[in-house]
Design a protein around this motif. Structure first.
Motif, PDB file in Angstrom:
ATOM      1  N   LEU A  10       0.765  -1.122  -0.313  1.00 17.47           N
ATOM      2  CA  LEU A  10       0.003  -0.348   0.030  1.00 17.47           C
ATOM      3  C   LEU A  10       0.600   0.765  -0.138  1.00 17.47           C
ATOM      4  N   GLN A  11       2.190   1.415   0.443  1.00 20.46           N
ATOM      5  CA  GLN A  11       2.416   1.923   0.860  1.00 20.46           C
ATOM      6  C   GLN A  11       3.220   2.542  -0.855  1.00 20.46           C
ATOM      7  N   LYS A  12       4.368   1.161  -1.398  1.00 22.80           N
ATOM      8  CA  LYS A  12       4.039   1.556  -2.849  1.00 22.80           C
ATOM      9  C   LYS A  12       3.486   2.250  -3.284  1.00 22.80           C
ATOM     10  N   VAL A  13       2.043   1.751  -3.320  1.00 18.68           N
ATOM     11  CA  VAL A  13       1.559   2.607  -4.802  1.00 18.68           C
ATOM     12  C   VAL A  13       1.440   4.198  -4.023  1.00 18.68           C
ATOM     13  N   MET A  14       1.364   4.378  -2.947  1.00 16.37           N
ATOM     14  CA  MET A  14       1.710   5.591  -2.485  1.00 16.37           C
ATOM     15  C   MET A  14       2.514   6.815  -2.620  1.00 16.37           C
ATOM     16  N   ASP A  15       3.481   5.941  -2.552  1.00 14.04           N
ATOM     17  CA  ASP A  15       4.387   6.745  -2.852  1.00 14.04           C
ATOM     18  C   ASP A  15       4.815   7.148  -4.537  1.00 14.04           C
ATOM     19  N   LEU A  16       4.474   5.749  -5.299  1.00 13.05           N
ATOM     20  CA  LEU A  16       4.358   6.231  -6.772  1.00 13.05           C
ATOM     21  C   LEU A  16       3.549   7.147  -6.874  1.00 13.05           C
ATOM     22  N   ALA A  17       1.908   7.896  -6.473  1.00 16.81           N
ATOM     23  CA  ALA A  17       0.938   8.174  -6.642  1.00 16.81           C
ATOM     24  C   ALA A  17       1.856  10.013  -6.048  1.00 16.81           C
ATOM     25  N   CYS A  24      -0.375   2.982 -11.018  1.00 25.01           N
ATOM     26  CA  CYS A  24       0.199   1.867 -10.564  1.00 25.01           C
ATOM     27  C   CYS A  24      -1.269   1.004  -9.874  1.00 25.01           C
ATOM     28  N   ILE A  25      -1.433  -0.407 -10.275  1.00 26.70           N
ATOM     29  CA  ILE A  25      -2.238  -1.519  -9.709  1.00 26.70           C
ATOM     30  C   ILE A  25      -1.388  -2.586  -9.424  1.00 26.70           C
ATOM     31  N   ILE A  26      -1.044  -2.592  -8.039  1.00 23.34           N
ATOM     32  CA  ILE A  26      -1.109  -4.410  -7.727  1.00 23.34           C
ATOM     33  C   ILE A  26      -1.419  -5.435  -7.187  1.00 23.34           C
ATOM     34  N   SER A  27      -1.780  -6.229  -8.202  1.00 24.85           N
ATOM     35  CA  SER A  27      -2.719  -7.285  -8.298  1.00 24.85           C
ATOM     36  C   SER A  27      -2.289  -8.743  -7.518  1.00 24.85           C
ATOM     37  N   PHE A  28      -3.565  -9.450  -6.302  1.00 23.37           N
ATOM     38  CA  PHE A  28      -2.734 -10.545  -6.071  1.00 23.37           C
ATOM     39  C   PHE A  28      -3.914 -11.164  -6.723  1.00 23.37           C
ATOM     40  N   PHE A  40      -5.137  -3.493  -5.547  1.00 25.66           N
ATOM     41  CA  PHE A  40      -5.104  -1.683  -5.034  1.00 25.66           C
ATOM     42  C   PHE A  40      -3.998  -0.657  -5.478  1.00 25.66           C
ATOM     43  N   THR A  41      -4.856   0.019  -5.939  1.00 25.52           N
ATOM     44  CA  THR A  41      -3.820   1.414  -6.055  1.00 25.52           C
ATOM     45  C   THR A  41      -3.748   2.245  -5.033  1.00 25.52           C
ATOM     46  N   TRP A  42      -3.924   3.084  -5.181  1.00 26.69           N
ATOM     47  CA  TRP A  42      -3.791   4.530  -4.244  1.00 26.69           C
ATOM     48  C   TRP A  42      -4.583   4.562  -3.581  1.00 26.69           C
ATOM     49  N   ASP A  43      -5.579   4.462  -4.306  1.00 28.93           N
ATOM     50  CA  ASP A  43      -7.495   4.798  -3.426  1.00 28.93           C
ATOM     51  C   ASP A  43      -8.151   4.424  -3.887  1.00 28.93           C
ATOM     52  N   MET A  44      -7.869   2.895  -4.422  1.00 32.28           N
ATOM     53  CA  MET A  44      -9.188   2.085  -4.697  1.00 32.28           C
ATOM     54  C   MET A  44      -8.665   0.252  -3.996  1.00 32.28           C
ATOM     55  N   LEU A  45      -9.885  -0.473  -3.674  1.00 32.75           N
ATOM     56  CA  LEU A  45      -9.378  -1.782  -2.971  1.00 32.75           C
ATOM     57  C   LEU A  45     -10.599  -2.029  -3.958  1.00 32.75           C
ATOM     58  N   ASN A  46     -10.200  -3.080  -5.065  1.00 40.09           N
ATOM     59  CA  ASN A  46     -11.086  -3.892  -5.890  1.00 40.09           C
ATOM     60  C   ASN A  46     -10.746  -5.786  -4.922  1.00 40.09           C
ATOM     61  N   VAL A  47     -11.712  -6.036  -4.843  1.00 42.34           N
ATOM     62  CA  VAL A  47     -11.426  -7.612  -4.331  1.00 42.34           C
ATOM     63  C   VAL A  47     -12.276  -8.662  -5.057  1.00 42.34           C
ATOM     64  N   TYR A  48     -12.612  -9.727  -4.629  1.00 44.35           N
ATOM     65  CA  TYR A  48     -12.973 -10.967  -5.822  1.00 44.35           C
ATOM     66  C   TYR A  48     -14.168 -10.782  -4.626  1.00 44.35           C
ATOM     67  N   TYR A  49     -15.739 -10.722  -5.185  1.00 37.44           N
ATOM     68  CA  TYR A  49     -16.607 -10.862  -4.174  1.00 37.44           C
ATOM     69  C   TYR A  49     -17.912 -12.066  -5.041  1.00 37.44           C
ATOM     70  N   PRO A  50     -17.113 -13.309  -4.125  1.00 39.32           N
ATOM     71  CA  PRO A  50     -18.467 -14.610  -4.385  1.00 39.32           C
ATOM     72  C   PRO A  50     -19.266 -14.917  -4.091  1.00 39.32           C
ATOM     73  N   PHE A  51     -20.436 -13.811  -3.294  1.00 31.48           N
ATOM     74  CA  PHE A  51     -21.391 -13.351  -2.874  1.00 31.48           C
ATOM     75  C   PHE A  51     -23.020 -12.760  -4.458  1.00 31.48           C
ATOM     76  N   THR A  52     -24.235 -13.415  -3.589  1.00 33.93           N
ATOM     77  CA  THR A  52     -25.066 -12.893  -4.558  1.00 33.93           C
ATOM     78  C   THR A  52     -25.946 -11.101  -3.461  1.00 33.93           C
ATOM     79  N   ASN A  53     -25.833 -10.979  -2.551  1.00 33.11           N
ATOM     80  CA  ASN A  53     -25.583 -10.063  -1.857  1.00 33.11           C
ATOM     81  C   ASN A  53     -25.028  -9.301  -1.470  1.00 33.11           C
ATOM     82  N   ASP A  54     -26.080  -7.699  -0.831  1.00 35.44           N
ATOM     83  CA  ASP A  54     -25.080  -6.239  -0.514  1.00 35.44           C
ATOM     84  C   ASP A  54     -24.372  -6.101  -0.098  1.00 35.44           C
TER      85      ASP A  54
END
Length: 121
Positions: A10-17, A24-28, A40-54
């Motif tokens: 997270l610090q790495k993407v912040m420093d790059l920003a 910059c995107i770091i994916s796992f 994640f990016t410097w301000d976003m977090l994307n995750v796999y979401y294997p569910f149907t509810n909110d």
């Protein structure tokens, strides 16, 4: 078992920003279950979401809803695919903690280095 130092990435993407690279995107990707991923990016977090509810309701069921109130804001989601959170870029500890808890509670995965392929782009 060596754990991924989420805060370091997270610090790495912040420093790059700060240096002007806000794309910059770091994916796992999970090594044995590749459909399980997060990024994640410097301000976003994307995750796999294997569910149907909110996701906001699901977070409450996992006792992770405090993150939504304090450090994360749901931007978009698609059932059985992903959810995207805008995060407070200044709170690296909360973001790292959320990711680790999400891996455990939502995906049933650990945060060991050996379990994840790390891709920087």
């Amino acid at each position: 078992m060596e754990q991924i130092n989420m805060k370091e990435y997270l610090q790495k993407v912040m420093d790059l920003a700060i240096d002007g690279n806000t794309k910059c995107i770091i994916s796992f990707e999970h090594t044995t279950t590749p459909e399980y991923w997060f990024q994640f990016t410097w301000d976003m977090l994307n995750v796999y979401y294997p569910f149907t509810n909110d996701p906001t309701i699901q977070l409450k069921q996992w006792d992770l809803d405090t993150y939504e109130k304090d450090d994360l804001s749901l931007v978009d989601w698609k059932a059985n695919e992903y959810c995207t959170w805008e995060r407070d870029p200044g709170n690296l500890d909360a973001a790292a903690d959320f990711i680790m808890q999400y891996l455990e509670k939502a995906l049933g995965k650990d945060d060991s280095v050996a379990s994840w392929k790390i891709i920087e782009s």
